[in-house]
Write an enzyme that holds these catalytic residues in place. Structure first.
Site, mmCIF file in Angstrom:
data_model
loop_
_atom_site.group_PDB
_atom_site.id
_atom_site.type_symbol
_atom_site.label_atom_id
_atom_site.label_comp_id
_atom_site.label_asym_id
_atom_site.label_seq_id
_atom_site.Cartn_x
_atom_site.Cartn_y
_atom_site.Cartn_z
ATOM 1 N N HIS A 37 -9.139 84.105 61.715
ATOM 2 C CA HIS A 37 -7.749 83.648 61.608
ATOM 3 C C HIS A 37 -7.229 83.893 60.205
ATOM 4 O O HIS A 37 -7.925 83.619 59.230
ATOM 5 C CB HIS A 37 -7.646 82.150 61.915
ATOM 6 C CG HIS A 37 -7.644 81.839 63.380
ATOM 7 N ND1 HIS A 37 -7.329 80.615 63.881
ATOM 8 C CD2 HIS A 37 -7.912 82.626 64.453
ATOM 9 C CE1 HIS A 37 -7.396 80.631 65.204
ATOM 10 N NE2 HIS A 37 -7.763 81.839 65.577
ATOM 11 N N LYS A 85 -13.876 71.054 55.544
ATOM 12 C CA LYS A 85 -14.748 71.422 54.425
ATOM 13 C C LYS A 85 -16.214 71.001 54.581
ATOM 14 O O LYS A 85 -17.083 71.519 53.869
ATOM 15 C CB LYS A 85 -14.224 70.784 53.119
ATOM 16 C CG LYS A 85 -12.949 71.391 52.614
ATOM 17 C CD LYS A 85 -13.200 72.747 51.987
ATOM 18 C CE LYS A 85 -11.965 73.613 52.034
ATOM 19 N NZ LYS A 85 -12.074 74.826 52.802
ATOM 20 N N TYR A 99 -1.897 71.860 62.729
ATOM 21 C CA TYR A 99 -2.065 70.515 62.160
ATOM 22 C C TYR A 99 -0.719 69.823 62.319
ATOM 23 O O TYR A 99 0.255 70.227 61.691
ATOM 24 C CB TYR A 99 -2.426 70.602 60.676
ATOM 25 C CG TYR A 99 -3.848 71.064 60.403
ATOM 26 C CD1 TYR A 99 -4.186 72.410 60.422
ATOM 27 C CD2 TYR A 99 -4.848 70.137 60.108
ATOM 28 C CE1 TYR A 99 -5.493 72.825 60.159
ATOM 29 C CE2 TYR A 99 -6.154 70.550 59.838
ATOM 30 C CZ TYR A 99 -6.467 71.891 59.877
ATOM 31 O OH TYR A 99 -7.752 72.296 59.620
ATOM 32 N N TYR A 110 -8.028 75.936 51.350
ATOM 33 C CA TYR A 110 -8.432 75.988 52.762
ATOM 34 C C TYR A 110 -9.423 77.117 53.022
ATOM 35 O O TYR A 110 -10.425 76.929 53.711
ATOM 36 C CB TYR A 110 -7.192 76.132 53.656
ATOM 37 C CG TYR A 110 -7.474 75.794 55.097
ATOM 38 C CD1 TYR A 110 -7.383 74.483 55.557
ATOM 39 C CD2 TYR A 110 -7.853 76.785 56.000
ATOM 40 C CE1 TYR A 110 -7.666 74.167 56.878
ATOM 41 C CE2 TYR A 110 -8.144 76.474 57.319
ATOM 42 C CZ TYR A 110 -8.041 75.165 57.756
ATOM 43 O OH TYR A 110 -8.336 74.850 59.063
ATOM 44 N N PRO A 147 -12.511 65.160 57.942
ATOM 45 C CA PRO A 147 -12.510 66.525 58.484
ATOM 46 C C PRO A 147 -11.192 67.298 58.361
ATOM 47 O O PRO A 147 -11.159 68.486 58.676
ATOM 48 C CB PRO A 147 -12.884 66.328 59.963
ATOM 49 C CG PRO A 147 -12.522 64.917 60.259
ATOM 50 C CD PRO A 147 -12.688 64.145 58.991
HETATM 51 P P1 FAD Z 1 -26.122 67.295 59.414
HETATM 52 O O1 FAD Z 1 -25.453 68.303 60.242
HETATM 53 O O2 FAD Z 1 -25.800 65.851 59.645
HETATM 54 O O3 FAD Z 1 -27.683 67.511 59.582
HETATM 55 C C1 FAD Z 1 -28.634 66.568 59.162
HETATM 56 C C2 FAD Z 1 -29.845 66.664 60.061
HETATM 57 O O4 FAD Z 1 -30.847 65.769 59.603
HETATM 58 C C3 FAD Z 1 -29.543 66.265 61.495
HETATM 59 O O5 FAD Z 1 -30.012 67.240 62.375
HETATM 60 C C4 FAD Z 1 -30.256 64.928 61.656
HETATM 61 O O6 FAD Z 1 -30.696 64.719 62.994
HETATM 62 C C5 FAD Z 1 -31.414 65.108 60.695
HETATM 63 N N1 FAD Z 1 -31.989 63.840 60.215
HETATM 64 C C6 FAD Z 1 -31.364 62.686 59.934
HETATM 65 N N2 FAD Z 1 -32.242 61.764 59.525
HETATM 66 C C7 FAD Z 1 -33.451 62.343 59.531
HETATM 67 C C8 FAD Z 1 -34.767 61.912 59.233
HETATM 68 N N3 FAD Z 1 -34.979 60.653 58.845
HETATM 69 N N4 FAD Z 1 -35.787 62.773 59.371
HETATM 70 C C9 FAD Z 1 -35.572 64.040 59.774
HETATM 71 N N5 FAD Z 1 -34.353 64.528 60.083
HETATM 72 C C10 FAD Z 1 -33.307 63.681 59.968
HETATM 73 N N6 FAD Z 1 -16.696 68.799 59.700
HETATM 74 C C11 FAD Z 1 -15.652 69.578 59.865
HETATM 75 O O7 FAD Z 1 -15.355 70.373 58.979
HETATM 76 N N7 FAD Z 1 -14.929 69.507 61.042
HETATM 77 C C12 FAD Z 1 -15.257 68.630 62.056
HETATM 78 O O8 FAD Z 1 -14.600 68.595 63.084
HETATM 79 C C13 FAD Z 1 -16.338 67.793 61.878
HETATM 80 N N8 FAD Z 1 -16.701 66.909 62.864
HETATM 81 C C14 FAD Z 1 -17.781 66.095 62.632
HETATM 82 C C15 FAD Z 1 -18.167 65.155 63.619
HETATM 83 C C16 FAD Z 1 -19.242 64.289 63.390
HETATM 84 C C17 FAD Z 1 -19.632 63.278 64.472
HETATM 85 C C18 FAD Z 1 -19.942 64.360 62.170
HETATM 86 C C19 FAD Z 1 -21.123 63.419 61.903
HETATM 87 C C20 FAD Z 1 -19.578 65.319 61.224
HETATM 88 C C21 FAD Z 1 -18.481 66.171 61.442
HETATM 89 N N9 FAD Z 1 -18.098 67.134 60.489
HETATM 90 C C22 FAD Z 1 -17.045 67.919 60.668
HETATM 91 C C23 FAD Z 1 -18.826 67.335 59.270
HETATM 92 C C24 FAD Z 1 -19.837 68.489 59.401
HETATM 93 O O9 FAD Z 1 -20.271 68.594 60.721
HETATM 94 C C25 FAD Z 1 -20.951 68.149 58.448
HETATM 95 O O10 FAD Z 1 -20.401 68.204 57.137
HETATM 96 C C26 FAD Z 1 -22.158 69.075 58.564
HETATM 97 O O11 FAD Z 1 -22.843 68.803 59.756
HETATM 98 C C27 FAD Z 1 -23.093 68.871 57.374
HETATM 99 O O12 FAD Z 1 -24.316 69.526 57.590
HETATM 100 P P2 FAD Z 1 -25.666 68.916 57.062
HETATM 101 O O13 FAD Z 1 -26.712 69.905 57.427
HETATM 102 O O14 FAD Z 1 -25.504 68.501 55.657
HETATM 103 O O15 FAD Z 1 -25.861 67.545 57.863
HETATM 104 C C1 PHB Z 2 -12.579 72.051 64.617
HETATM 105 O O1 PHB Z 2 -12.278 73.095 65.207
HETATM 106 O O2 PHB Z 2 -13.474 71.304 65.043
HETATM 107 C C2 PHB Z 2 -11.858 71.665 63.388
HETATM 108 C C3 PHB Z 2 -10.899 72.512 62.865
HETATM 109 C C4 PHB Z 2 -10.227 72.152 61.706
HETATM 110 C C5 PHB Z 2 -10.501 70.945 61.099
HETATM 111 C C6 PHB Z 2 -11.461 70.097 61.626
HETATM 112 C C7 PHB Z 2 -12.142 70.467 62.775
HETATM 113 O O3 PHB Z 2 -9.813 70.587 59.990
#
Ligand code: FAD
Ligand code: PHB
Length: 387
Positions: free
Chosen positions: A72, A296, A201, A383, A292
């Protein structure tokens, strides 16, 4: 068991770090407390900055992303019953974003790890960290019914906001910064072609809404809701009805379809400083959370592990400078993204109890972004991701 880098968490941060280290010949073991199915199916983010997509391609896990990811070059801001396009590409010297679900990123990384036959243990239990202040930190855990101990040179805490790594740092070391928002997002995944070509948005008196997508026949949509919203009160018809009220415009209807997934995501800003203690390095959501609205979270997680991988590789080759400056390097980017995410969130959401003055300020800011090249450029460069 012994390895060079013990990685806790198989989310985007942990899996990408493992991949980057593998490419440099550094050993690691990844420990994940959930099942493979669970981590591959958890619907979360969808927007990859160009830099994030490029890194995954360079790391050799981007073939499907290049085939199926949707590029996009703009987003739309909707307010006062009109849509205004922010031409991201034109404003940033041609940079773009890629729509590709976090679920797919995780599937690609897990598949690559298994193909390389490198250790990735799912469903580990009772993970605890020990001797972080020494040069032989250890991770204890249970797997397949047996107690295990993993001795490492360094530990990467990639276990998300609710993980065990950040709380393993002794009291008094970390300083945390936090803001909770009095609203959340109700998100759905729907089997219907997206109604808009680009992300929309939408600011609305009834609350924020966002139109996003995951593919030609798969829409991802969000509605601002209460943090304690009860999903039982949101049958599919009510979700669609609310979305229609907030985003449908004359000549731009919103197509409905079967809802495949529905969930509520809380909104929070959080930073822990520093992102390291002894031989433990935090990355991604383990160290910081953004609401979200700026898309980022996932991108910051990947940016952290890019810095961490480089620093670890250099330290194994005799230069530990990068490890000492890891936290400071990441935090500069993190705080910029924290500000951008907070700013987008405050501009677009209705805060319970806010008055006509707040609403006028939001609309004044939205009009400014939509009409000033300087203001739009600022949004655009944040962005698509700052260098
Ligand atoms: P995570 O993806 O959380 O990965 C951490 C991993 O560690 C997980 O697999 C977990 O199971 C594992 N873990 C936890 N505790 C333990 C332990 N004790 N031992 C071993 N493993 C463990 N960002 C956006 O930009 N747009 C969105 O729409 C958006 N929606 C989201 C919805 C939800 C419900 C959440 C929680 C986050 C969302 N985010 C979104 C944020 C984005 O998904 C996160 O920033 C991203 O997942 C970060 O990646 P990470 O690997 O740091 O953490
Ligand atoms: C998504 O597609 O899940 C999404 C897109 C933009 C955002 C957050 C989530 O700012």
């Amino acid at each position: 068991m012994r390895t060079q880098v013990g990685i806790v968490g198989a989310g985007p941060a942990g899996l990408t770090l493992a991949r980057l280290l593998e490419r440099e010949g550094i050993e690691s073991v990844v420990l994940e407390d959930r099942s493979r199915e669970h981590v591959e199916q958890r619907v979360r983010a969808g927007v990859l900055e160009q830099g994030t997509a490029d890194l995954l391609v360079e790391a050799g896990v981007g073939a499907r992303l290049q085939r199926e990811g949707i590029v996009h070059r703009g987003i739309e801001l909707q307010f006062d019953g009109e849509r205004h396009r922010i031409p991201l590409g034109d404003l940033t010297g041609g940079r773009s974003i890629v729509l590709y679900g976090q679920t797919e990123v995780v599937k690609d990384l897990v598949a690559a790890r298994l193909e390389s036959a490198l250790p990735l243990l799912f469903e580990v239990e009772d993970v605890t960290l020990h001797e972080l202040d020494t040069d032989r930190p250890r991770i204890r855990f249970r797997h397949d019914g047996a107690d295990r101990e993993l001795e490492c040179d360094a530990i990467a805490g990639c276990d998300g906001f609710h993980g065990v790594c950040r709380p393993s740092i002794p009291p008094g070391v970390l300083r945390t910064f936090e803001r909770e928002y009095p609203y959340a997002w109700l998100g759905i995944l729907a089997a219907v072609a997206p109604s808009a070509d680009e992300l929309v948005y939408a600011h609305h008196e009834r609350g924020f809404a966002l139109l996003s997508l995951r593919g030609p026949e798969l829409s991802r949509l969000y509605l601002q809701c209460r943090p304690d919203e009860d999903l039982d009160e949101w049958p599919d018809e009510r979700v669609w009805d609310e979305l229609q009220q907030r985003v449908a415009l004359e000549g731009r209807s919103l197509a409905e379809g079967p809802i495949l997934e529905k969930g509520v995501t809380g909104m929070r800003s959080f930073v822990a400083e520093p992102m390291q203690h002894g031989r433990l390095f935090l990355a991604g959501d383990a160290a910081h959370i953004v609401p979200p609205t700026g898309a980022k979270g996932l991108n910051l997680a990947i940016a952290d592990v890019r810095v961490l991988a480089e620093a670890l590789v250099s330290s194994f080759r005799g230069d530990a400078t990068g490890l000492h400056t890891y936290s400071a390097r990441c935090l500069a980017r993190v705080w910029r993204a924290e500000h951008f995410s907070w700013w987008m969130t405050s501009m677009l959401h209705r805060t319970p109890g806010d008055d006509a003055f707040d609403l006028r300020l939001q609309l004044a800011q939205l009009r400014y972004v939509a009409s000033s090249t300087a203001a739009a450029t600022s949004l655009a460069e944040n962005y698509v991701g700052l260098p």
